[in-house]
Design an enzyme around this catalytic site. Sequence first.
Site, PDB file in Angstrom:
ATOM      1  N   CYS A   2       0.835  -1.200   0.000  1.00 48.84           N
ATOM      2  CA  CYS A   2       0.000   0.000   0.000  1.00 48.84           C
ATOM      3  C   CYS A   2       0.871   1.250   0.000  1.00 48.84           C
ATOM      4  O   CYS A   2       0.401   2.325  -0.336  1.00 48.84           O
ATOM      5  CB  CYS A   2      -0.898   0.055   1.215  1.00 48.84           C
ATOM      6  SG  CYS A   2      -1.917  -1.374   1.377  1.00 48.84           S
TER       7      CYS A   2
ATOM      8  N   CYS B 123      -6.625   4.330   3.361  1.00 47.72           N
ATOM      9  CA  CYS B 123      -5.311   3.768   3.020  1.00 47.72           C
ATOM     10  C   CYS B 123      -4.218   4.273   3.933  1.00 47.72           C
ATOM     11  O   CYS B 123      -3.326   3.532   4.305  1.00 47.72           O
ATOM     12  CB  CYS B 123      -4.970   4.068   1.571  1.00 47.72           C
ATOM     13  SG  CYS B 123      -4.597   5.782   1.242  1.00 47.72           S
TER      14      CYS B 123
END
Lengths: 410, 127
Positions: free
Chosen positions: B34, B108
């Site tokens: 990520c 995120c």
Amino acid sequence: MANAKKIYLDYAATTPTDREVLKTMLPYFNIEFGNASSLHSFGRNAMDAVAEARKKIARFFDAKEDEIIFTSGATESNNLAIKGILRAYQKNTKNIGKIPHIITTAFEHSCILKTCQKLEEEGSAEITYLPVYSNGIVKIKDAQNAIKENTLLISAMYANNEIGTVQPIAKIGKLLKNVNKNRQQKIFFHTDATQAIAYFDCDVKKLGVDLLSMSAHKIYGPKGVGILYVKKGTKITRIQDGGDQEFSLRAGTLNTAGIVGLGKAIEILQKTKGRDAKKVNDLRDYLIKKILKEIPAARLNGSRIKRLPNNANFSFSNVEGESLLLYLDAEGIACSTGSACSSGSLDPSHVLLAIGLKPEQAHGSLRVSLGKYTVKKEVAIFITKLKKILQKLRKVSGKVLQEYYSQKNI
Amino acid sequence: MNYSKKVINHFTHPHNQGVIKNPDGVGMVGNPTCGDLMKIYIKVKKNKNKKEIISDIKFETLGCASAIATSSMITDLAKNKPLDEAKKITRNDVAEALEGLPPVKMHCSNLASDALGEAIKDYEKKN
């Protein structure tokens, strides 16, 4: 840097419109404003200007004038190339029930990749994505091996937009010329030359392409205009319905001012191409050399040699691209990143993953692209600032990445 | 995508950035795929009322602007707070304190409260 000038190092994203180009365009907004399809003098004057631009552009590509289709830019041209070829195939009654095959590369621009993925999902085409290896270049052998009986089209970009690596377009063209001699279904060849136009030979005969896309705004022309070159005899159908403009291949009122601007941009490019390319190449080499020498844990992504003269793409360990970009922006320096975090998607760049980078390397990438207005002093300032910013961001990240991996290994 | 001024401030001038030597608790969250990794260090002391409070907190973060800004903000929110209160700080609290985050960044990179939670858990496990 209170009053200091900003530094633009994102020419791969877009370029400023050349003053000469802008000057040539202006009358077509409010003086010669006619619709090029109109029969009266206003319309005829507009159409004359379009014809003049078409002539210059055709000359640049060594094409015929009626092989130049004006569009709104490379995204539309790429859509038209792929969907138009496919639709013409589907319309042929001989092909009823058949599913054609398209070959492309793993790191095309999203307008090609998403088009191909959609066709695949719909079940209207089979797609092969050629690998691009760590140097970011496809192998002719892979292209050759991918060809099947039902192959209809190969679409390969001339130079990659993120890492600048150059594909062997002329060699694929030659391969197809031979392959097509003994085939029932001709394989058409399309290249997205958007990034390459400013620097490489785009003679369509030498490249051996049937279709070529480009956008004006990458060559100091305006945004919102481009072309699709379509070789005579190419079986293609329009995908946008409406009027009969552009030899019935692209419906919609012609963007006269934009087209005139593209014509002028091409004319200037033809005169200055070699000179600008050399200057930009020297500056870019200085940039790469200095960064790799003076910044620890920096890597250049993609082939060092077979790349656009204006492109450098780096990965810096222990930093994230968006952070880097925003710190540079705060210093008045504009670059871009392969980390899609900054563009609204969360995945790292498909281009950098395609050349085998780890996600964290892809996240820590920075694209620096130069242009004809870039000067050495700007590059030097950029490097000085970049060094300081990297030091700061690397201090903020400490050793978290190394610790993450050592914990995972326990 | 636009960041609030407060996010940019915390991003460019992060608070409590660094390492605590001999911390009482450490929490690390995120993953390189990520693009965001956060590590929170805490020191815990008992106050006059014998309540455990976070007497010092620092962070290290590899990530985007909002990952760094949320890390900085959580250290401000948690410092000198009793553990049971610090535990209750949510992702939304962090985002609100930063005057909002772009929607795409809400999940995120807004991991700071998770990292703090891990650090407190680590402390509680040891004590």
